[in-house]
Every structure is written in C-alpha cells, then in structure tokens.
Design a protein around this motif. Structure first.
Motif, short mmCIF file in Angstrom:
data_model
loop_
_atom_site.label_atom_id
_atom_site.label_comp_id
_atom_site.label_asym_id
_atom_site.label_seq_id
_atom_site.Cartn_x
_atom_site.Cartn_y
_atom_site.Cartn_z
N VAL A 170 38.17 42.81 37.30
CA VAL A 170 39.46 42.17 37.00
C VAL A 170 40.36 42.20 38.24
CG1 VAL A 170 41.54 42.28 35.55
CG2 VAL A 170 39.29 42.74 34.54
N ASP A 171 40.40 43.36 38.91
CA ASP A 171 41.24 43.48 40.11
C ASP A 171 40.83 42.46 41.16
OD1 ASP A 171 42.64 45.50 38.98
OD2 ASP A 171 41.70 47.13 40.13
N TRP A 173 39.45 39.52 40.79
CA TRP A 173 39.92 38.17 40.42
C TRP A 173 41.43 38.05 40.65
CZ3 TRP A 173 37.48 33.69 38.61
CH2 TRP A 173 36.09 33.79 38.48
N MET A 174 42.16 39.11 40.30
CA MET A 174 43.61 39.07 40.50
C MET A 174 43.94 38.95 41.98
SD MET A 174 44.87 41.78 37.63
CE MET A 174 46.33 42.29 38.49
N GLN A 175 43.27 39.79 42.79
CA GLN A 175 43.53 39.76 44.24
C GLN A 175 43.27 38.38 44.83
OE1 GLN A 175 40.80 42.73 45.51
NE2 GLN A 175 42.05 44.38 44.65
N ASN A 177 43.69 35.52 43.27
CA ASN A 177 44.39 34.47 42.49
C ASN A 177 43.46 33.64 41.64
OD1 ASN A 177 47.02 35.02 43.09
ND2 ASN A 177 46.84 34.01 45.09
N TYR A 178 42.51 34.29 41.06
CA TYR A 178 41.56 33.66 40.13
C TYR A 178 40.83 32.47 40.79
CZ TYR A 178 43.69 36.82 36.92
OH TYR A 178 44.13 37.97 36.35
N PRO A 182 43.43 28.57 36.49
CA PRO A 182 44.62 29.15 35.85
C PRO A 182 44.28 30.50 35.23
CG PRO A 182 44.21 26.89 35.11
CD PRO A 182 43.01 27.31 35.90
N GLU A 183 45.15 31.47 35.45
CA GLU A 183 44.89 32.84 35.00
C GLU A 183 44.58 32.91 33.50
OE1 GLU A 183 48.11 35.44 36.06
OE2 GLU A 183 47.42 36.98 34.66
N LEU A 184 45.30 32.09 32.73
CA LEU A 184 45.13 32.17 31.27
C LEU A 184 43.82 31.57 30.79
CD1 LEU A 184 48.76 31.38 30.08
CD2 LEU A 184 47.58 33.59 30.16
N GLN A 185 43.07 31.03 31.73
CA GLN A 185 41.81 30.39 31.38
C GLN A 185 40.62 31.30 31.69
OE1 GLN A 185 41.98 26.37 33.01
NE2 GLN A 185 39.78 26.59 33.26
N VAL A 186 40.92 32.48 32.27
CA VAL A 186 39.84 33.41 32.66
C VAL A 186 39.98 34.67 31.81
CG1 VAL A 186 38.77 34.61 34.60
CG2 VAL A 186 40.03 32.50 35.01
#
Ligand code: UTP
Length: 476
Positions: A170-171, A173-175, A177-178, A182-186
């Motif tokens: 998860v970290d 992907w966050m680092q 920016n996915y 869009p973040e809400l899609q992952v």
C-alpha cells in the motif's frame, strides 16, 4: 478495544491437540507480546489446522488420479474458419461492451512470498521493464489506464496482499501516486494466513512470541474477495466480471476484451487462458476434462504416458498449459461463498525460519524443515457450471518472473518482451537490428500508453526513430 483472549482456555485447547509448545516461552514475553501471541493464536482456525496436520502433513495421501482424463477443448488463438472468425468478432464486441459499461474489475493476486526471486519487498515492487525498470505494479496500472482511455471506461483495480506484505504494498502505491490511477479506484485487501508446520506436525514459531505464518495460497483469494468486502464493493460499482492475473508477468493483458467476451458469450463461470506446451515436461499445469469438468492436473501429477501422448498431427495430446489467467463471474464467487466451499490443501516442503525450541533463538534452516499448506485458485474450476479455455500467444503475453536467474527470470522476461516488441515494430515496417542468431540486437520497451496491440504500433510508425545495434529504445 480488542479484548484479551482467555489465555488459560487457549493453553488447554492447544495442549489437547498437541500444540501446547507454542506457549513454551510465554513467561519470558513482555505483557504486550503475551497479548499479541494470545490474539494471534485465538485468531487461527484450530479445528481446521488439526485436521490439515493429520491429513496434509502427517499422512499425506499420494495424489489419486481420476480415471477419465481427457484433453480440454479450447478456443485457438487464430480462428481456423470463417464461423470462428465471426464468433471472435462478436466476442470482441461483447468484451469491449463489458468494459464500456464498467462491468469489469482487474484483480491481481499479490500475496505470495516470492521466495524464489529473493527480492526484499513485495514482488509487485520488483523492477521489471527493460529500459525504465518500471516495477510490476506500474506495468499493470499503465495497462489499465491505457485500456480505460481506449474504451472510455473505469476499471476498478483490486489487489490481494498478505499480512506479510500489505503495508509495504500500500505504501508503495501511495508513494507513487497510484501510478496515475484515481486512488479511489485501487483497492487492497489481505488474504488469510496459516502457520507453517514442522515435518512432525508441530506448528512453528517465528519468534518466541509469534507464529511462523504464511499466506494460504492464491486459492485463498476466492474467500478473501468475499470476507474483505471486495466482492460487495464490486457489486456496488456495477462490476460483473473479474479479470484475474498473477503479479509476476509484466506483459500480461490485465483485461482482454476477446477473452472476456468469449467467457461471457459462453456463460462461463470461470475461464482460463492457456498456452500450448512447448514440451511434455514444461512446468505448466495441464488443463484437462475430468468427468466432463474442467480441472487442472499439475505438471508433476500427469502420468508420463499421458503427458507424452501425441495426436495424429504430432502435437501433444495434453497440451493446454495453464498460465494462471482467469475470467471469473462475480456471481460465481458469491455462490461459492454463500453455500460454503473448500478447496483442497496442497503441501509444499519449504525452508522456514523458526524458533529452535531448545534455545529460543530463531534459526534459518539449510534444508526444508517445514510444510506450508496452500489452496490453489484453479481448484475452483471443477466447481464451475460452465468453463471455457482460450489459447493466447506466448510471445505476446507470457514473460513471467519467478526466479532470480535462468528460466522465468528477470533476464528471460526482458528478453521475451524485447522480442515481442521487435515483432510488433517489424510488423509495422520498422527495421530491428538483429544478432547473428536472429535475436534483437537492441532493447525495446513499449509503454501501454504507446501501444496495447501490434496494430497500434502501425498507426504510430512514423514517430518511431531508426534503431541501431545496441540501442535502448523506450516508446511512450
Ligand atoms: P507463486 O506460485 O509464484 O508463489 O504465486 P509465490 O509465493 O509468489 O513465489 P515463491 O513460490 O515463494 O517463489 C503465483 C501467484 O499467486 C500469488 C503470488 O503473489 C503470485 O502472483 N499468491 C501466491 C498469492 O497471492 N497468495 C499466496 O498465498 C500464494
């Protein structure tokens, strides 16, 4: 706040099933470690574990092969007649339509430990591409993004991790920016873990206060999709089909309209992509029909007499090699979970770091010391009411990274990818320098934003510079 489980009840329960040693170092633990160990132990399904230790670890049955094994019929990659050609045209349209209606989710199983590769971190973070060293996760994100742009659609992306690599995944992907999604899609969720067990049936400790846990196999995804709420989330988004793939293949078609279309058209619950095996010993599971049900028989379990059989035209009779790509209907996974289902557990002897019970110190074994128990997703195939198989193209879609060196390594994966890209360029009339043995004398990386199919390269051929021997080209 989480309640502290009843420690004495746990001691009693574990002692009764011969696993009381798990508390051998309890008195030396700090209070928080005691709570942690009690919670970890309380969260395990001990009746299931006791049964698995009896059947999978201590008294493993040799694999009983069914009697009626037949080769599975499959849709060939290149249609052989006009009717099939027309069927593929329709299937492609149906698959594209599923995408346009936002009914397809991409789903990668990334909970494995990747021990053969020996990469320190989730396998999805491994640098895979030939010039830009893009990590595997990025390859998938870019593919999905390019498909979304092409079909003007949204493809929600679900990633299954395990508790061992969840945070790091998860970290990552966050680092990044996915990677443009869009973040809400992952969406991320973890699968269940099971303890490793010694060869004589004792559950292993990794440290004096923690069990030696490992993920319960990619078959665990079918339960985890339900338990985590991912399936319900898919439903909320209008998704009806899951495009399932593994984390180790940088050129996988994360969603493939033709495959999804054939699957939908044939009302299949769970479909599989295959490659014709290059030899009878190639290490791909064999997709077969057993009493009319689609079934994978592992390469090591198919008797040589069957594996070696040939058809009149000289091809292997059992040639459908599974490459672990599936199209799965959401309602199939829902039905399985609603009625309760159990996939068989397979045993694997592995080297598992564990506590030496005499000293309390963690040791790294030199040879396999433990049994891991895993379920496999393909064991759900016989549970499907209907199941189809589609042959894909080896060079186009299969460049797995499993090992640090040799077969299915980063080197072979990059080689295959450059070979694929050379073919695409050459089909577009672009000259690719070659070595005397015919292999490309250059490195070519193509981003999904540049081309998803060979035809895309043709349309952009004018933009591609001349390639000289030794060049490393990145098209994006
Ligand atoms: P592999 O069979 O290659 O296993 O997994 P692995 O654990 O990743 O690697 P080794 O054997 O230790 O080298 C095939 C796919 O299934 C996923 C992996 O992440 C990979 O995408 N997988 C495997 C899970 O998601 N969970 C598991 O418990 C096992």
């Amino acid at each position: 706040m989480l309640q502290h489980p009843d420690h004495s009840a746990l001691v009693q329960q574990l002692t009764a099933i011969g696993q009381g040693h798990l508390f051998a170092f309890y008195d030396q633990l700090a209070p928080t470690e005691k709570t942690e160990l009690d919670r970890q132990i309380a969260s395990m399904d001990w009746p299931l574990l006791a049964e698995l230790i009896k059947t999978v670890v201590l008294n493993p049955e040799s694999v009983k092969l069914p009697e009626n094994i037949e080769p599975a019929p499959y849709f060939q990659h290149v249609p052989q007649d006009a009717a099939t050609q027309e069927k593929y045209r329709q299937a492609q349209a149906i698959g594209e339509n599923l995408l346009k209606k936002n009914q397809v989710a991409a789903f990668v199983v990334a909970g494995g430990q990747g021990s053969r590769l020996g990469w320190d971190g989730p396998k999805g973070t491994f640098p895979a591409t030939a010039k830009k060293n893009k990590p595997l996760f990025q390859c998938f994100a870019e593919y999905i993004r390019a498909m979304e742009q092409r079909f003007n659609c949204t493809i929600p992306f679900y990633l299954m991790t395990s508790t061992a690599n969840h945070r790091a995944s998860v970290d990552f992907w966050m680092q990044h920016n996915y990677f443009g999604l869009p973040e809400l899609q992952v969406m991320f969720f973890s699968q269940d873990m099971l303890p490793a067990v010694s060869l004589d049936g004792k559950v292993l400790l990794e440290t004096p206060g923690t069990l030696a846990l490992s993920p319960n196999g990619h078959g665990g995804s079918l339960l985890a999709l339900h338990k985590s709420g991912a399936l319900a989330d898919m439903r909320k988004r209008g998704v009806t089909q899951i495009s399932y793939f593994q984390v180790d293949n940088p050129i996988v078609r994360c969603v493939d309209p033709l495959f999804l279309g054939l699957h939908e058209m044939e009302h299949s619950d769970m479909s599989s992509k295959i490659l014709p095996k290059v030899s009878s010993t190639e290490k791909l599971g064999n997709i077969c029909l057993v009493n009319g049900k689609m079934t994978v028989i592992e390469y090591s379990d198919l008797p040589e007499v069957l594996a070696e059989q040939r058809t009149a035209d000289g091809q292997l009779r059992f040639r459908a090699g599974s490459i672990a790509l599936h199209a799965i209907r959401c309602d199939f996974v829902e039905r399985l979970n609603a009625r309760g289902f159990a996939l068989p557990y397979h045993r694997a002897e592995k080297k598992v770091p564990c506590v030496d019970m005499a000293t309390g110190k963690t040791i790294k074994p030199e040879k396999p010391n433990a049994i891991k128990m895993e379920t496999f997703v393909f064991d759900a195939l016989p549970l499907a009411s209907s199941s189809i198989v589609y042959e894909t193209d080896r060079i186009d879609e299969f460049a797995p990274i499993k090992n640090a060196q040799g077969v299915d390594s980063i080197a072979s994966s990059r080689q295959i990818t450059t070979q694929r890209n050379s073919q695409w360029l050459q089909a577009a009339g672009i000259k690719v320098p070659r070595k005397p043995d015919g292999t490309p004398d250059c490195t070519i990386e193509i981003a999904a934003s540049f081309a998803l199919y060979p035809e895309d390269v043709k349309l952009k051929a004018a933009k591609i510079p001349a390639i000289n021997a030794g060049d490393a080209l990145y098209l994006h």
